[in-house]
Write a protein that holds these residues in place. Structure first.
Motif, short mmCIF file in Angstrom:
data_model
loop_
_atom_site.label_atom_id
_atom_site.label_comp_id
_atom_site.label_asym_id
_atom_site.label_seq_id
_atom_site.Cartn_x
_atom_site.Cartn_y
_atom_site.Cartn_z
N ALA A 114 0.82 -1.21 0.00
CA ALA A 114 0.00 0.00 0.00
C ALA A 114 0.85 1.26 0.00
O ALA A 114 0.39 2.33 -0.42
CB ALA A 114 -0.92 -0.01 1.21
N PHE A 115 2.08 1.17 0.46
CA PHE A 115 2.99 2.32 0.57
C PHE A 115 4.38 1.89 0.09
O PHE A 115 4.69 0.70 0.09
CB PHE A 115 3.09 2.79 2.03
N PRO A 116 5.23 2.86 -0.24
CA PRO A 116 6.62 2.50 -0.56
C PRO A 116 7.27 1.85 0.66
O PRO A 116 6.92 2.14 1.80
CB PRO A 116 7.28 3.85 -0.86
N THR A 117 8.22 0.96 0.41
CA THR A 117 8.89 0.26 1.50
C THR A 117 10.32 0.81 1.67
O THR A 117 10.86 1.47 0.79
CB THR A 117 8.94 -1.26 1.25
N THR A 118 10.89 0.49 2.82
CA THR A 118 12.21 1.02 3.17
C THR A 118 13.36 0.18 2.63
O THR A 118 14.48 0.65 2.57
CB THR A 118 12.36 1.10 4.69
N GLY A 119 13.11 -1.05 2.31
CA GLY A 119 14.18 -1.96 1.92
C GLY A 119 14.65 -2.76 3.13
O GLY A 119 14.29 -2.47 4.26
N ILE A 120 15.48 -3.75 2.88
CA ILE A 120 15.85 -4.68 3.95
C ILE A 120 16.87 -4.10 4.94
O ILE A 120 17.06 -4.66 6.01
CB ILE A 120 16.37 -6.01 3.38
N PHE A 121 17.50 -3.00 4.60
CA PHE A 121 18.52 -2.45 5.51
C PHE A 121 18.00 -1.32 6.39
O PHE A 121 18.73 -0.82 7.23
CB PHE A 121 19.73 -1.98 4.69
N ARG A 122 16.78 -0.91 6.19
CA ARG A 122 16.19 0.17 7.01
C ARG A 122 14.88 -0.29 7.62
O ARG A 122 14.22 -1.17 7.10
CB ARG A 122 15.94 1.41 6.14
N ARG A 123 14.55 0.34 8.72
CA ARG A 123 13.31 0.00 9.40
C ARG A 123 12.22 1.00 9.01
O ARG A 123 12.46 2.19 8.90
CB ARG A 123 13.50 0.00 10.91
N ARG A 164 12.16 -4.20 9.57
CA ARG A 164 12.97 -4.07 8.36
C ARG A 164 12.06 -4.29 7.15
O ARG A 164 11.14 -5.08 7.20
CB ARG A 164 14.09 -5.09 8.34
N ASN A 165 12.35 -3.54 6.10
CA ASN A 165 11.56 -3.61 4.88
C ASN A 165 10.10 -3.24 5.13
O ASN A 165 9.20 -3.72 4.47
CB ASN A 165 11.65 -5.00 4.23
N GLY A 166 9.90 -2.37 6.11
CA GLY A 166 8.55 -1.91 6.42
C GLY A 166 8.15 -0.77 5.50
O GLY A 166 8.87 -0.41 4.56
N TYR A 167 7.00 -0.21 5.79
CA TYR A 167 6.53 0.92 5.00
C TYR A 167 7.31 2.17 5.35
O TYR A 167 7.63 2.43 6.53
CB TYR A 167 5.05 1.17 5.25
N ASP A 168 7.59 2.99 4.35
CA ASP A 168 8.26 4.26 4.53
C ASP A 168 7.45 5.13 5.50
O ASP A 168 6.26 5.38 5.28
CB ASP A 168 8.40 4.96 3.17
N THR A 169 8.10 5.57 6.57
CA THR A 169 7.38 6.30 7.63
C THR A 169 6.81 7.62 7.13
O THR A 169 5.71 8.01 7.53
CB THR A 169 8.28 6.53 8.85
N VAL A 178 3.57 6.95 5.15
CA VAL A 178 2.47 6.57 6.03
C VAL A 178 2.03 7.77 6.86
O VAL A 178 0.82 8.03 7.00
CB VAL A 178 2.86 5.38 6.94
N ASP A 179 2.97 8.54 7.38
CA ASP A 179 2.61 9.72 8.19
C ASP A 179 1.80 10.72 7.36
O ASP A 179 0.83 11.32 7.86
CB ASP A 179 3.86 10.39 8.76
N ALA A 180 2.16 10.92 6.11
CA ALA A 180 1.42 11.83 5.24
C ALA A 180 -0.01 11.31 5.02
O ALA A 180 -0.98 12.08 5.07
CB ALA A 180 2.13 12.00 3.90
N ALA A 181 -0.14 10.01 4.82
CA ALA A 181 -1.47 9.42 4.65
C ALA A 181 -2.28 9.54 5.94
O ALA A 181 -3.50 9.78 5.90
CB ALA A 181 -1.35 7.96 4.22
#
Length: 183
Positions: free
Chosen positions: A4-13, A54-59, A62-65
């Motif tokens: 549903a949102f862009p993800t951070t990738g496996i190296f970022r939370r 890790r590899n979660g949604y870009d904060t 999500v915060d903007a939404a």
């Protein structure tokens, strides 16, 4: 179904995908189903938090939404209230809520909130400056948007140069609610 949102990738939370997805499903159901504010409200959107992974949604995405979702719930509540009680009653309700903010604005600099008992808090001078902007909005109708308050970041401070974070967050949450209600 994709993310549903862009993800951070496996190296970022980022925010936990399952928790965010579940929250937005519940929010959509509440909004479209017209659940009463006691069951799902703008305040619940504002206070929502999500676990990190890790590899979660870009904060930021999500915060903007979440900001848009909160505004949508406030606008829905406004429209519902006006339809039943009239526009004057809505502004009276908002004014009543706004008056709860005003006494703190009259306190002296450095004494508007409690200081943290230990550890860090928000820089009191920066918080006081933002409160002055809120006062100018109420007194002089200076421009101030909910996002101006919502996205303000304070430096960390200690002791008498700091305010405890919880009371400041609660106060600013109420200010955001009022700004969303009248803009």
């Amino acid at each position: 179904m994709g993310d549903a949102f862009p993800t951070t990738g496996i190296f970022r939370r980022g925010y936990g995908k399952d928790a965010v997805d579940e929250f937005f499903i519940d929010a959509r159901h509440a909004y479209e189903g017209g659940l009463p504010a006691e069951q799902f409200s703008a305040e619940q959107v504002r206070q929502a938090s999500f676990p990190r992974q890790r590899n979660g949604y870009d904060t930021q995405a999500v915060d903007a939404a979440m900001s848009r979702l909160e505004a949508a719930f406030v606008q829905r509540d406004r429209a519902d209230h006006i339809a039943v009680n009239g526009e004057g009653a809505w502004y009276e309700k908002v004014a009543d809520r706004a008056t709860t903010l005003y006494p703190r604005l009259l306190r002296p600099y450095g004494q508007r909130f409690s200081h943290p008992r230990s550890g860090i808090g928000y820089n009191a001078e920066q918080v006081d400056d933002l409160l002055d902007q809120i006062a100018a909005f109420f007194d002089d109708r200076e421009d101030l948007a909910a996002d101006d308050v919502r996205h303000t970041l304070f430096k960390a401070a200690r002791g008498k140069k700091a305010y405890a974070m919880g009371p400041v967050d609660a106060y600013l949450g109420r200010a955001v609610e009022i700004l969303l209600s009248v803009n």
